[in-house]
Design a protein around this motif. Structure first.
Motif, PDB file in Angstrom:
ATOM      1  N   ARG A   1       0.859  -1.183   0.000  1.00 47.15           N
ATOM      2  CA  ARG A   1       0.000   0.000   0.000  1.00 47.15           C
ATOM      3  C   ARG A   1       0.897   1.236   0.000  1.00 47.15           C
ATOM      4  O   ARG A   1       1.825   1.342   0.806  1.00 47.15           O
ATOM      5  N   PHE A   2       0.617   2.160  -0.906  1.00 50.09           N
ATOM      6  CA  PHE A   2       1.313   3.450  -0.918  1.00 50.09           C
ATOM      7  C   PHE A   2       0.253   4.532  -0.791  1.00 50.09           C
ATOM      8  O   PHE A   2      -0.677   4.586  -1.601  1.00 50.09           O
ATOM      9  N   VAL A   3       0.405   5.384   0.236  1.00 53.01           N
ATOM     10  CA  VAL A   3      -0.649   6.340   0.591  1.00 53.01           C
ATOM     11  C   VAL A   3      -0.063   7.746   0.709  1.00 53.01           C
ATOM     12  O   VAL A   3       0.985   7.939   1.341  1.00 53.01           O
ATOM     13  N   PHE A   4      -0.717   8.713   0.107  1.00 50.53           N
ATOM     14  CA  PHE A   4      -0.397  10.125   0.328  1.00 50.53           C
ATOM     15  C   PHE A   4      -1.289  10.637   1.454  1.00 50.53           C
ATOM     16  O   PHE A   4      -2.519  10.511   1.386  1.00 50.53           O
ATOM     17  N   LEU A   5      -0.666  11.216   2.486  1.00 47.78           N
ATOM     18  CA  LEU A   5      -1.399  11.707   3.644  1.00 47.78           C
ATOM     19  C   LEU A   5      -1.555  13.221   3.589  1.00 47.78           C
ATOM     20  O   LEU A   5      -0.623  13.950   3.241  1.00 47.78           O
ATOM     21  N   SER A   6      -2.741  13.696   3.953  1.00 46.74           N
ATOM     22  CA  SER A   6      -2.951  15.091   4.330  1.00 46.74           C
ATOM     23  C   SER A   6      -3.153  15.079   5.846  1.00 46.74           C
ATOM     24  O   SER A   6      -3.090  14.017   6.479  1.00 46.74           O
ATOM     25  N   GLU A   7      -3.408  16.238   6.450  1.00 44.16           N
ATOM     26  CA  GLU A   7      -3.462  16.265   7.916  1.00 44.16           C
ATOM     27  C   GLU A   7      -4.502  15.311   8.486  1.00 44.16           C
ATOM     28  O   GLU A   7      -4.280  14.683   9.510  1.00 44.16           O
ATOM     29  N   ARG A   8      -5.652  15.202   7.831  1.00 43.40           N
ATOM     30  CA  ARG A   8      -6.682  14.286   8.335  1.00 43.40           C
ATOM     31  C   ARG A   8      -7.069  13.213   7.329  1.00 43.40           C
ATOM     32  O   ARG A   8      -7.680  12.215   7.682  1.00 43.40           O
ATOM     33  N   GLY A   9      -6.721  13.407   6.081  1.00 44.49           N
ATOM     34  CA  GLY A   9      -7.156  12.485   5.041  1.00 44.49           C
ATOM     35  C   GLY A   9      -6.027  11.635   4.499  1.00 44.49           C
ATOM     36  O   GLY A   9      -4.856  11.765   4.881  1.00 44.49           O
ATOM     37  N   ALA A  10      -6.384  10.716   3.596  1.00 43.58           N
ATOM     38  CA  ALA A  10      -5.415   9.824   2.986  1.00 43.58           C
ATOM     39  C   ALA A  10      -5.921   9.412   1.614  1.00 43.58           C
ATOM     40  O   ALA A  10      -7.120   9.193   1.422  1.00 43.58           O
ATOM     41  N   ARG A  11      -5.019   9.308   0.669  1.00 43.78           N
ATOM     42  CA  ARG A  11      -5.377   8.869  -0.678  1.00 43.78           C
ATOM     43  C   ARG A  11      -4.393   7.777  -1.107  1.00 43.78           C
ATOM     44  O   ARG A  11      -3.198   8.025  -1.249  1.00 43.78           O
TER      45      ARG A  11
ATOM     46  N   VAL B   1      -2.635   5.192  -3.605  1.00 44.48           N
ATOM     47  CA  VAL B   1      -2.303   5.102  -5.025  1.00 44.48           C
ATOM     48  C   VAL B   1      -2.560   3.665  -5.489  1.00 44.48           C
ATOM     49  O   VAL B   1      -2.040   2.721  -4.874  1.00 44.48           O
ATOM     50  N   PRO B   2      -3.336   3.471  -6.529  1.00 42.83           N
ATOM     51  CA  PRO B   2      -3.524   2.098  -7.043  1.00 42.83           C
ATOM     52  C   PRO B   2      -2.177   1.478  -7.418  1.00 42.83           C
ATOM     53  O   PRO B   2      -1.316   2.141  -8.011  1.00 42.83           O
ATOM     54  N   ASN B   3      -1.993   0.216  -7.075  1.00 39.88           N
ATOM     55  CA  ASN B   3      -0.711  -0.434  -7.344  1.00 39.88           C
ATOM     56  C   ASN B   3      -0.347  -0.419  -8.820  1.00 39.88           C
ATOM     57  O   ASN B   3       0.836  -0.392  -9.182  1.00 39.88           O
ATOM     58  N   ALA B   4      -1.356  -0.421  -9.683  1.00 38.56           N
ATOM     59  CA  ALA B   4      -1.087  -0.404 -11.124  1.00 38.56           C
ATOM     60  C   ALA B   4      -0.400   0.882 -11.565  1.00 38.56           C
ATOM     61  O   ALA B   4       0.234   0.912 -12.632  1.00 38.56           O
ATOM     62  N   LEU B   5      -0.507   1.939 -10.760  1.00 38.12           N
ATOM     63  CA  LEU B   5       0.106   3.224 -11.103  1.00 38.12           C
ATOM     64  C   LEU B   5       1.457   3.428 -10.433  1.00 38.12           C
ATOM     65  O   LEU B   5       2.099   4.466 -10.636  1.00 38.12           O
ATOM     66  N   LEU B   6       1.886   2.459  -9.620  1.00 41.39           N
ATOM     67  CA  LEU B   6       3.153   2.597  -8.904  1.00 41.39           C
ATOM     68  C   LEU B   6       4.313   2.111  -9.764  1.00 41.39           C
ATOM     69  O   LEU B   6       4.209   1.075 -10.434  1.00 41.39           O
ATOM     70  N   PRO B   7       5.450   2.822  -9.743  1.00 42.78           N
ATOM     71  CA  PRO B   7       6.657   2.290 -10.372  1.00 42.78           C
ATOM     72  C   PRO B   7       7.043   0.958  -9.731  1.00 42.78           C
ATOM     73  O   PRO B   7       6.748   0.708  -8.552  1.00 42.78           O
ATOM     74  N   GLY B   8       7.711   0.113 -10.477  1.00 44.04           N
ATOM     75  CA  GLY B   8       8.082  -1.211  -9.979  1.00 44.04           C
ATOM     76  C   GLY B   8       8.917  -1.184  -8.721  1.00 44.04           C
ATOM     77  O   GLY B   8       8.870  -2.124  -7.923  1.00 44.04           O
ATOM     78  N   CYS B   9       9.684  -0.101  -8.500  1.00 41.08           N
ATOM     79  CA  CYS B   9      10.539  -0.034  -7.314  1.00 41.08           C
ATOM     80  C   CYS B   9       9.737   0.012  -6.024  1.00 41.08           C
ATOM     81  O   CYS B   9      10.272  -0.272  -4.944  1.00 41.08           O
ATOM     82  N   PHE B  10       8.436   0.373  -6.096  1.00 37.20           N
ATOM     83  CA  PHE B  10       7.598   0.448  -4.906  1.00 37.20           C
ATOM     84  C   PHE B  10       6.787  -0.826  -4.672  1.00 37.20           C
ATOM     85  O   PHE B  10       5.983  -0.879  -3.739  1.00 37.20           O
ATOM     86  N   LEU B  11       6.995  -1.836  -5.497  1.00 34.39           N
ATOM     87  CA  LEU B  11       6.255  -3.091  -5.365  1.00 34.39           C
ATOM     88  C   LEU B  11       7.180  -4.172  -4.815  1.00 34.39           C
ATOM     89  O   LEU B  11       8.363  -4.228  -5.171  1.00 34.39           O
ATOM     90  N   ASN B  12       6.655  -5.034  -3.970  1.00 33.33           N
ATOM     91  CA  ASN B  12       7.507  -5.931  -3.188  1.00 33.33           C
ATOM     92  C   ASN B  12       7.141  -7.399  -3.302  1.00 33.33           C
ATOM     93  O   ASN B  12       7.445  -8.181  -2.396  1.00 33.33           O
ATOM     94  N   HIS B  13       6.513  -7.790  -4.382  1.00 37.65           N
ATOM     95  CA  HIS B  13       6.199  -9.208  -4.579  1.00 37.65           C
ATOM     96  C   HIS B  13       7.488 -10.034  -4.547  1.00 37.65           C
ATOM     97  O   HIS B  13       8.458  -9.712  -5.223  1.00 37.65           O
ATOM     98  N   GLY B  14       7.512 -11.078  -3.733  1.00 38.69           N
ATOM     99  CA  GLY B  14       8.681 -11.940  -3.631  1.00 38.69           C
ATOM    100  C   GLY B  14       9.710 -11.486  -2.618  1.00 38.69           C
ATOM    101  O   GLY B  14      10.712 -12.179  -2.386  1.00 38.69           O
ATOM    102  N   ASN B  15       9.492 -10.326  -1.980  1.00 43.04           N
ATOM    103  CA  ASN B  15      10.404  -9.846  -0.947  1.00 43.04           C
ATOM    104  C   ASN B  15       9.916 -10.260   0.436  1.00 43.04           C
ATOM    105  O   ASN B  15       8.784 -10.728   0.608  1.00 43.04           O
ATOM    106  N   TYR B  16      10.782 -10.056   1.434  1.00 48.03           N
ATOM    107  CA  TYR B  16      10.491 -10.486   2.796  1.00 48.03           C
ATOM    108  C   TYR B  16      10.665  -9.335   3.785  1.00 48.03           C
ATOM    109  O   TYR B  16      11.575  -8.507   3.638  1.00 48.03           O
ATOM    110  N   ILE B  17       9.806  -9.302   4.781  1.00 48.25           N
ATOM    111  CA  ILE B  17       9.972  -8.371   5.898  1.00 48.25           C
ATOM    112  C   ILE B  17      10.875  -9.057   6.927  1.00 48.25           C
ATOM    113  O   ILE B  17      10.600 -10.188   7.356  1.00 48.25           O
ATOM    114  N   VAL B  18      11.961  -8.400   7.297  1.00 54.79           N
ATOM    115  CA  VAL B  18      12.935  -9.013   8.198  1.00 54.79           C
ATOM    116  C   VAL B  18      13.290  -8.055   9.332  1.00 54.79           C
ATOM    117  O   VAL B  18      13.036  -6.850   9.258  1.00 54.79           O
TER     118      VAL B  18
END
Length: 542
Positions: free
Chosen positions: A80-90, A92-109
């Protein structure tokens, strides 16, 4: 003590280098003596990262890491990639994200756990691993080549004289020495100056990353979720953003990165992080949870154009000591491991050829032919574009990645972070809310959770080149920004008595070794050097 190869630093780069050397030696039937020293009290004690890891380099280093029980088990399930305002959030659909922001096959360590496991693999192979030994000085032979390091004395008094428990440091000599101290390495900085390693390249540019580990209610936990935000609470002209990574066992790593090229001296990265946690989109995950750990670390974000020359007679810089981090992917573990492997292969080739203390030219040549160089080349314009502001920078970087595929025929440039700070008279103070002790906290309680300890009677490891500059320039012109960019409360302006003259008090025992002061000080008057070995934070798997 004499070795074939000495590795300075027990993070992923240093451990990967040592392991790869031993693998090659075993494959070829060569007997090599390999020593690794680490300033932390234990391997992993000073390791801190977000962290989402691309397993590519680990696959190359230890292909059967799963069978060997590596602490790498939480695969990314959602981005999930989200742009925050002071109270709101928007979002970004994953289809619009550059590949560097996508983590399929990666691990949280948890990097500390991974480093500890790598250290165990190294020791099992017969590599000599010595935590608690801080390399304080580079040693040179009569020809001017690096011949090793000297560890710092223990038990010195504040004035530098030997105390009752004094133990002199040791000289460790090697045919090749690999420096893997992490971001803004103390010895790496000296080597860059001595051998002019930064001639012809851009200055390095950095961020300060501040992280907390939380245990949250099971109903709020989404195993494998990777969430990044940009925008609030930072102004749109300030580079930065957040991460939230859902580990196993209801654990969440939450953190905030602020580019150290920010302009307003009143900005406090620590306070911005605390404020960020109050946003409704963030609060909903953390509310009812418990904060378990805290830490901070600078990260090199300049990319390919800010990489120094990495070799010199007798050794090389590897990992984040050189700056092999992909800021656009917010990842450096795979890059550190790969760079360590490349340097190890070059050193092994030299040792087999009976060479000693020459320049390992095969290392940068191998880097230029590697997937790591290709990856950093695609990402090279990320930080310069983001200096243009959140919205314009995001748009231009999106075009760079999705339309040009990172192959634009131009390379933009970086500038030194300490030059970006404006005078206090040109900026507006920021009114930060007081911590509530539930979701937001103060610095001192946070430092307590980092398990930081320094012997108070030793010489201060935060050195001022000119003590008068702290008041005459930093306070008078910039309102003492070191009080705010330090995430550990190390620097404090105090006034003795009624209307007394101000002075800078350095609470060095609080230092979490993030190196922000060494980087951001506007006059470059602060010099971070190593304290006694084994001191500093002891991060529990951060």
């Amino acid at each position: 003590m004499e070795f074939d190869v000495l590795v300075v630093g027990g993070g992923p780069a240093g451990l990967a280098a040592a392991i790869r050397l031993k693998q090659l030696a075993d494959e070829k039937g060569q007997a090599l003596s390999i020593c690794l020293i680490e300033k932390g009290a234990e391997i992993g004690a000073h390791s801190l990262s977000g962290a989402v890891m691309d397993p590519r380099a680990l696959d190359e280093l230890i292909p059967d890491w799963k069978d060997k029980g590596a602490p790498v088990s939480t695969e990314v399930s959602e981005d999930r990639f989200v742009f925050l305002s002071e109270r709101g959030a928007r979002r970004v659909p994953n289809a619009l994200l550059p590949g560097c922001f996508l983590n399929h096959g990666n691990y949280i360590v948890r990097l500390g756990h991974l480093a500890k496991w790598l250290g165990e693999q190294a020791e099992a192979m017969g590599i000599e691993v010595y935590p608690g030994f801080a390399a304080a000085e580079v040693l040179y032979d009569e020809a001017g080549a690096v011949k090793g390091v000297a560890t710092g004395d223990m038990g010195l008094n504040r004035d530098g004289s030997p105390g009752p428990a004094h133990q002199p440091g040791m000289e460790l000599h090697a045919r090749y020495t690999l420096f893997a101290e992490g971001c803004r390495g103390h010895l790496g900085k000296l080597l860059e100056a001595r051998f002019s390693l930064r001639d012809g390249v851009d200055p390095q540019t950095y961020g300060i990353g501040i992280k907390e580990l939380w245990e949250i209610p099971a109903a709020q936990h989404v195993p494998g979720l990777v969430m990044h935000t940009a925008g609030w609470p930072l102004e749109t002209d300030t580079y930065g953003g957040s991460f939230m990574y859902h580990l196993e066992g209801n654990l969440v790593a939450v953190g905030f990165v602020v580019g150290l090229n920010y302009a307003n001296p009143y900005l406090s990265p620590f306070e911005e992080f605390q404020r960020y946690k109050t946003h409704p989109q963030i609060r909903k995950f953390l509310e009812g949870g418990k904060r378990l750990a805290y830490g901070a670390r600078a990260l090199a974000a300049g990319g390919l154009q800010s990489l120094p020359k990495t070799t010199f007679p007798g050794g090389a810089l590897i990992g984040d000591d050189a700056g092999y981090l992909n800021a656009s992917r917010i990842k450096g573990i795979h890059a550190a491991i790969k760079s360590g492997m490349l340097a190890a292969e070059a050193a092994f080739e030299a040792l087999v050829a009976e060479r000693s203390r020459d320049e390992l030219v095969a290392y940068p040549e191998a880097f230029r032919q590697s997937w790591l160089c290709e990856e950093l080349h695609r990402a090279r314009n990320f930080k310069p574009l983001m200096k243009k502001g959140l919205w314009l920078g995001s748009l231009l970087f999106g075009m760079d990645q999705m339309l040009l595929r990172g192959k634009a025929p131009w390379t933009l440039h970086n500038s030194a972070d300490h030059t970006a700070l404006k005078k206090a008279s040109e900026c507006t103070p920021i009114d930060y809310p007081k911590p509530d002790g539930v979701l937001t906290f103060d610095r001192l309680f946070s430092v307590f959770l980092s398990n930081t300890n320094h012997e108070e009677e030793q010489p201060c490891h935060l050195q001022l080149k000119d003590a008068s500059v702290a008041i005459r320039i930093n306070l008078e012109q910039y309102d003492a920004p070191e009080q705010r960019y330090c995430p550990a409360g190390v620097y404090e302006i105090v006034r003795d008595g009624q209307g007394g003259e101000p002075r800078l008090q350095i609470n060095a025992q609080n230092c979490v070794h993030c190196k922000s002061c060494d980087i951001k000080d506007p006059t470059q008057n602060i010099n971070w050097v190593v304290p006694q070995g084994g001191e500093g934070p002891i991060y529990q798997g951060m």
